[in-house]
Design a protein around this motif. Structure first.
Motif, PDB file in Angstrom:
ATOM      1  N   ASP A  93     -14.330  -4.077   1.982  1.00  8.84           N
ATOM      2  CA  ASP A  93     -13.286  -3.773   1.008  1.00  8.84           C
ATOM      3  C   ASP A  93     -13.427  -2.341   0.498  1.00  8.84           C
ATOM      4  O   ASP A  93     -14.529  -1.895   0.152  1.00  8.84           O
ATOM      5  CB  ASP A  93     -13.356  -4.745  -0.169  1.00  8.84           C
ATOM      6  N   THR A  94     -12.288  -1.638   0.445  1.00 10.42           N
ATOM      7  CA  THR A  94     -12.284  -0.216   0.101  1.00 10.42           C
ATOM      8  C   THR A  94     -11.120   0.089  -0.834  1.00 10.42           C
ATOM      9  O   THR A  94     -10.019  -0.426  -0.651  1.00 10.42           O
ATOM     10  CB  THR A  94     -12.147   0.636   1.383  1.00 10.42           C
ATOM     11  N   GLU A  95     -11.355   0.938  -1.821  1.00  9.40           N
ATOM     12  CA  GLU A  95     -10.294   1.319  -2.758  1.00  9.40           C
ATOM     13  C   GLU A  95      -9.131   1.964  -2.015  1.00  9.40           C
ATOM     14  O   GLU A  95      -9.328   2.815  -1.155  1.00  9.40           O
ATOM     15  CB  GLU A  95     -10.834   2.293  -3.806  1.00  9.40           C
ATOM     16  N   ARG A  96      -7.915   1.545  -2.375  1.00  8.15           N
ATOM     17  CA  ARG A  96      -6.735   2.067  -1.689  1.00  8.15           C
ATOM     18  C   ARG A  96      -5.652   2.538  -2.660  1.00  8.15           C
ATOM     19  O   ARG A  96      -4.916   3.470  -2.381  1.00  8.15           O
ATOM     20  CB  ARG A  96      -6.174   0.985  -0.763  1.00  8.15           C
ATOM     21  N   TYR A 136       0.824  -1.196   0.000  1.00 10.40           N
ATOM     22  CA  TYR A 136       0.000   0.000   0.000  1.00 10.40           C
ATOM     23  C   TYR A 136       0.868   1.259   0.000  1.00 10.40           C
ATOM     24  O   TYR A 136       0.352   2.367   0.080  1.00 10.40           O
ATOM     25  CB  TYR A 136      -0.911   0.009   1.228  1.00 10.40           C
ATOM     26  N   SER A 181      -7.499   6.546   6.856  1.00 12.66           N
ATOM     27  CA  SER A 181      -8.074   7.886   6.755  1.00 12.66           C
ATOM     28  C   SER A 181      -9.155   8.105   7.807  1.00 12.66           C
ATOM     29  O   SER A 181      -9.274   9.187   8.384  1.00 12.66           O
ATOM     30  CB  SER A 181      -8.653   8.112   5.356  1.00 12.66           C
ATOM     31  N   ASN A 211     -10.855   4.592   3.385  1.00  8.54           N
ATOM     32  CA  ASN A 211      -9.998   3.538   3.931  1.00  8.54           C
ATOM     33  C   ASN A 211      -9.784   3.733   5.431  1.00  8.54           C
ATOM     34  O   ASN A 211      -9.944   4.828   5.971  1.00  8.54           O
ATOM     35  CB  ASN A 211      -8.664   3.473   3.179  1.00  8.54           C
ATOM     36  N   MET A 271      -7.661  -3.112  -3.343  1.00  9.29           N
ATOM     37  CA  MET A 271      -8.596  -2.974  -2.238  1.00  9.29           C
ATOM     38  C   MET A 271      -7.890  -3.147  -0.895  1.00  9.29           C
ATOM     39  O   MET A 271      -6.925  -3.894  -0.767  1.00  9.29           O
ATOM     40  CB  MET A 271      -9.722  -4.005  -2.364  1.00  9.29           C
ATOM     41  N   GLY A 272      -8.394  -2.439   0.107  1.00  4.83           N
ATOM     42  CA  GLY A 272      -7.860  -2.547   1.457  1.00  4.83           C
ATOM     43  C   GLY A 272      -8.986  -2.483   2.468  1.00  4.83           C
ATOM     44  O   GLY A 272     -10.157  -2.660   2.129  1.00  4.83           O
ATOM     45  N   GLU A 273      -8.645  -2.203   3.722  1.00  5.86           N
ATOM     46  CA  GLU A 273      -9.646  -2.147   4.783  1.00  5.86           C
ATOM     47  C   GLU A 273     -10.324  -0.779   4.821  1.00  5.86           C
ATOM     48  O   GLU A 273      -9.706   0.238   4.536  1.00  5.86           O
ATOM     49  CB  GLU A 273      -8.988  -2.413   6.137  1.00  5.86           C
ATOM     50  N   GLY A 274     -11.594  -0.779   5.212  1.00  5.60           N
ATOM     51  CA  GLY A 274     -12.311   0.480   5.330  1.00  5.60           C
ATOM     52  C   GLY A 274     -13.802   0.266   5.450  1.00  5.60           C
ATOM     53  O   GLY A 274     -14.260  -0.790   5.894  1.00  5.60           O
TER      54      GLY A 274
END
Length: 230
Positions: A93-96, A4, A140, A137, A129-132
């Motif tokens: 899943d969240t755009e990173r 990331y 943030s 995310n 994708m990452g955590e959020g």
């Protein structure tokens, strides 16, 4: 594994259009160079994305309105009775980050486009994708609450900050996720969020206990921003 650490990635790095993988600091100049003038002017006029590492920098930024949007460059008000409650969803899943490629279509007006052929690890059609909460995310949403506002220069008045994370546990057949959704928008209909909001509005926010389910504390400790006061 996908890092990331980079925000814009290129599988093929062989031209000025695809110079190599870029961090956020490197990606912004690249975007400014390859986008219309109105976009660059809008970002530079409306946003600030630096970091104030000292109390002196923070205090100087209080006089620069363009800095006020960035909590890493300004401080909280000197309001002894102010309390901040950070309620946000996690586990969706969240755009990173993104994979791009040169746009070789002669009919296209763009220089680069999303590389939709990248489907490996956390990358889904070129989007990493990452955590959020599905939109914002985790870093943030949670960094300032978990650590940033615990630093003296960003919170000199000692404002109390509490974090309450809500895991995304949607109902299978509910189009809006049901009473336990953690989605960025649908969370407004979450039962526990309504309960928490009513407690704060009713002056009983002190009864809310900090609740953290994610690894935000670990992630926050890896951010290279340190308190300049003991």
């Amino acid at each position: 594994n996908i890092s990331y650490g980079t925000f814009i990635n290129f599988r093929n790095r062989n031209s000025t259009q695809s110079p190599g993988n870029l961090t956020v600091d490197e990606a912004l100049p690249y975007l400014f160079e390859h986008s219309d003038t109105w976009y660059k002017d809008s970002v530079l006029h409306s946003y600030s994305y630096g970091v104030a590492h000292t109390k002196e920098e923070v205090e100087a930024n209080q006089l620069i309105p363009s800095k006020w949007i960035n909590p890493l460059e300004t401080r909280l008000p000197l309001a002894l009775n102010l309390k901040i409650y950070c309620f946000y969803g996690i586990g969706k899943d969240t755009e990173r980050a993104y994979y791009y490629r040169e746009d070789l279509d002669p009919a296209s007006k763009t220089n680069v486009t999303i590389d939709r052929d990248v489907n490996v690890g956390e990358a889904d059609h070129g989007v990493v994708m990452g955590e959020g909460d599905g939109t914002v995310n985790l870093l943030s949403s949670g960094y300032m609450c978990a650590k940033g506002w615990k630093m003296k220069r960003y919170n000199p008045g000692g404002v109390q900050v509490k974090t309450f994370e809500m895991p995304h546990e949607p109902d299978r057949f509910s189009p809006r996720g049901g009473p336990n959704t953690g989605d960025h928008v649908d969370i407004l209909g979450r039962s526990s969020l309504n309960d928490l909001s009513l407690r704060v509005a009713g002056g009983k926010g002190d009864l809310i206990e900090e609740t953290i389910h994610s690894n935000i504390m670990k992630y926050a400790d890896n951010v290279q921003i340190w308190d300049d006061e003991a």
